[in-house]
Scaffold this motif. Structure first.
Motif, PDB file in Angstrom:
ATOM      1  N   UNK A 246       0.826  -1.138   0.037  1.00  0.00           N
ATOM      2  CA  UNK A 246      -0.096  -0.085   0.127  1.00  0.00           C
ATOM      3  C   UNK A 246       0.590   1.225   0.192  1.00  0.00           C
ATOM      4  N   UNK A 247       0.749   2.306  -1.265  1.00  0.00           N
ATOM      5  CA  UNK A 247       1.525   3.280  -0.829  1.00  0.00           C
ATOM      6  C   UNK A 247       1.074   4.425   0.079  1.00  0.00           C
ATOM      7  N   UNK A 248       2.046   4.533   0.871  1.00  0.00           N
ATOM      8  CA  UNK A 248       1.880   5.521   2.065  1.00  0.00           C
ATOM      9  C   UNK A 248       2.633   6.943   2.071  1.00  0.00           C
ATOM     10  N   UNK A 249       2.185   7.917   2.371  1.00  0.00           N
ATOM     11  CA  UNK A 249       2.553   9.147   2.645  1.00  0.00           C
ATOM     12  C   UNK A 249       3.796   9.397   3.287  1.00  0.00           C
ATOM     13  N   UNK A 250       5.149   9.772   2.921  1.00  0.00           N
ATOM     14  CA  UNK A 250       6.297   9.709   3.764  1.00  0.00           C
ATOM     15  C   UNK A 250       6.305  10.463   4.666  1.00  0.00           C
ATOM     16  N   UNK A 251       5.801  11.843   4.527  1.00  0.00           N
ATOM     17  CA  UNK A 251       5.454  12.897   5.376  1.00  0.00           C
ATOM     18  C   UNK A 251       4.648  12.642   6.710  1.00  0.00           C
ATOM     19  N   UNK A 252       3.788  11.720   6.397  1.00  0.00           N
ATOM     20  CA  UNK A 252       2.666  11.332   7.469  1.00  0.00           C
ATOM     21  C   UNK A 252       3.287  10.259   8.146  1.00  0.00           C
ATOM     22  N   UNK A 253       3.958   9.500   7.417  1.00  0.00           N
ATOM     23  CA  UNK A 253       4.781   8.358   8.144  1.00  0.00           C
ATOM     24  C   UNK A 253       5.846   8.879   9.191  1.00  0.00           C
ATOM     25  N   UNK A 254       6.327   9.909   8.740  1.00  0.00           N
ATOM     26  CA  UNK A 254       7.240  10.632   9.920  1.00  0.00           C
ATOM     27  C   UNK A 254       6.761  11.222  10.783  1.00  0.00           C
ATOM     28  N   UNK A 255       5.551  11.858  10.667  1.00  0.00           N
ATOM     29  CA  UNK A 255       4.578  12.354  11.863  1.00  0.00           C
ATOM     30  C   UNK A 255       4.238  11.115  12.741  1.00  0.00           C
ATOM     31  N   UNK A 256       3.838  10.307  12.368  1.00  0.00           N
ATOM     32  CA  UNK A 256       3.445   9.325  13.098  1.00  0.00           C
ATOM     33  C   UNK A 256       4.662   8.598  13.870  1.00  0.00           C
ATOM     34  N   UNK A 257       5.654   8.549  13.287  1.00  0.00           N
ATOM     35  CA  UNK A 257       6.723   7.764  13.839  1.00  0.00           C
ATOM     36  C   UNK A 257       7.329   8.922  14.826  1.00  0.00           C
ATOM     37  N   UNK A 258       7.234   9.972  14.821  1.00  0.00           N
ATOM     38  CA  UNK A 258       7.546  11.120  15.752  1.00  0.00           C
ATOM     39  C   UNK A 258       6.600  11.024  16.904  1.00  0.00           C
ATOM     40  N   UNK A 259       5.263  11.089  16.492  1.00  0.00           N
ATOM     41  CA  UNK A 259       4.084  10.928  17.592  1.00  0.00           C
ATOM     42  C   UNK A 259       4.325   9.464  18.658  1.00  0.00           C
ATOM     43  N   UNK A 260       4.590   8.641  17.774  1.00  0.00           N
ATOM     44  CA  UNK A 260       4.803   7.327  18.458  1.00  0.00           C
ATOM     45  C   UNK A 260       5.871   7.441  19.489  1.00  0.00           C
ATOM     46  N   UNK A 261       7.021   8.241  19.029  1.00  0.00           N
ATOM     47  CA  UNK A 261       8.105   8.254  19.931  1.00  0.00           C
ATOM     48  C   UNK A 261       7.802   9.037  21.268  1.00  0.00           C
ATOM     49  N   UNK A 262       7.012  10.140  21.025  1.00  0.00           N
ATOM     50  CA  UNK A 262       6.479  10.984  22.366  1.00  0.00           C
ATOM     51  C   UNK A 262       5.785   9.932  23.071  1.00  0.00           C
TER      52      UNK A 262
END
Length: 293
Positions: free
Chosen positions: A78-94
Motif C-alpha cells: 500500500x502506497x503511504x505518505x512519507x510525510x505522514x509516516x514521519x509524523x506518526x513515527x515522531x508521535x509514537x516516539x513521544x
C-alpha cells in the motif's frame, strides 16, 4: 543487539542464575549518564557497535529515512505518505513506554499536521510498522492477586530499539541529557529491548503490569516454566531506587502465592550506579551494564 551482545555490559549479573536461586554477586559498574545516553542513541545495530561519535548515531537516522520513504509502503504493497509516516513515527516516539491509544496518537499528529489523519489511518500505518518490525508492543501481565483490583490490559508502546525513537524525535545524546523526562522513557524502552533478548535466551517473555489504582511494574520477565521476576526501571538516583523498591515490594505482597509461585527476584534496573548489590529488604539493584541472560 543487547548491551551484552555489543560488549557494553560486563555480564556480571546473570538473570538465569537469579532464576536458579543464586545470590546477586556485587560487581563494579560505573557507567556515566553521558555513556548511557550515547548507547541509547547509538542503538543495538551491529554495524554501529564499536563506533564512536556521530558516525555511530547515523545508522538509526538513515533507518528512519528508509522506513518513511519506502519500507512502510513495502510492508503490504500500500502506497503511504512519507510525510505522514514521519509524523506518526515522531508521535509514537513521544508516546514511548505508555499505553496510549491509536486515537490519541492520531490527535497528536493532527495537532501538528493539516492533513488530520483519522485513527483508522494511523492504525493502518502502525500495523505496517509492526509488520516490518519497527514497533513491538508489550502485552500486559495478568497474575493471580489477593485483591480484586481491575488490571489494565492495554499494551505498552515500544519501538524495537530506542535509537529509532531518538532518531524520530531528532534528538541525540546531549538532547536527552537536556530532557531527563524523555530520557527516562526512552531508557525504559532500551531496557525492554535487552530484557526481550535475554528472555528469549531463557525461554520466556516480557510483560508489563498496571492496575486501576496506579500500581505498576515496568517489566515482568516470565519464563515458560512459571518462574518470573519483577523489574522496575530507573535511570538513576537513590531516591528513584527507593521508589522502585517500594513499588516492587507492594506488588509482590499482592500476589496470591497459593496459585502461582512467589517472584524469583525483585530488581531495580538502573542506568547509572557504581555497583550491583542487594538491599536490606532483599530487592536487587543492578546497573544495565552488568546484565546478561
Amino acid at each position: 543487539m543487547s548491551l551484552f551482545e555489543s560488549g557494553d555490559s560486563s555480564g556480571s549479573t546473570g538473570l538465569g542464575s537469579l532464576f536458579d536461586g543464586e545470590s546477586l554477586q556485587p560487581a563494579k559498574a560505573g557507567a556515566t549518564v553521558e555513556q548511557i545516553a550515547f548507547l541509547l542513541c547509538r542503538g543495538g545495530w551491529p554495524r554501529a557497535a564499536g563506533l564512536r561519535g556521530d558516525i555511530a548515531l547515523q545508522q538509526a537516522r538513515d533507518y528512519i529515512d528508509a522506513v518513511a520513504e519506502s519500507d512502510i509502503s513495502r510492508a503490504d504493497g500500500v502506497s503511504r505518505n512519507p510525510h505522514l509516516a514521519r509524523r506518526i513515527l515522531r508521535s509514537y516516539a513521544r508516546m514511548e513506554s505508555s499505553q496510549t491509544s491509536s486515537a490519541q496518537i492520531a490527535a497528536d499528529v493532527s495537532a501538528n499536521d493539516e492533513s488530520r489523519p483519522s485513527a483508522k489511518t494511523v492504525q493502518s500505518y502502525l500495523t505496517a510498522l509492526e509488520r516490518i518490525f519497527i514497533i513491538e508492543e508489550m502485552p500486559a501481565w495478568n497474575p493471580n492477586l489477593r485483591s480484586k483490583t481491575a488490571i489494565r490490559t492495554t499494551e505498552t508502546r515500544h519501538f524495537v530499539d530506542p535509537s529509532i525513537a531518538a532518531a524520530a524525535l531528532g534528538v541525540g545524546p546531549q538532547g536527552l541529557l537536556n530532557d531527563l523526562q524523555t530520557f527516562g522513557l526512552l531508557f525504559e524502552s532500551m531496557r525492554v529491548r535487552d530484557l526481550r533478548v535475554y528472555a528469549d535466551a531463557l525461554d520466556g517473555e516480557v510483560f508489563h503490569y498496571r492496575d486501576k489504582t496506579g500500581l505498576e511494574c515496568d517489566a515482568v520477565l516470565h519464563l515458560r516454566d512459571g518462574r518470573y521476576g519483577l523489574i522496575e526501571v530507573k535511570l538513576g538516583g537513590n531516591k528513584l531506587v527507593d521508589e522502585g523498591a517500594t513499588n516492587l515490594l507492594k506488588l509482590s505482597q499482592r500476589i496470591d502465592t497459593t496459585r502461582i509461585p512467589a517472584p524469583s527476584f525483585l530488581m531495580v534496573l538502573t542506568g547509572t550506579g557504581a555497583y550491583s548489590y542487594t538491599r536490606p529488604d532483599g530487592v536487587l539493584v543492578a546497573p544495565v551494564t552488568t546484565l546478561k541472560p
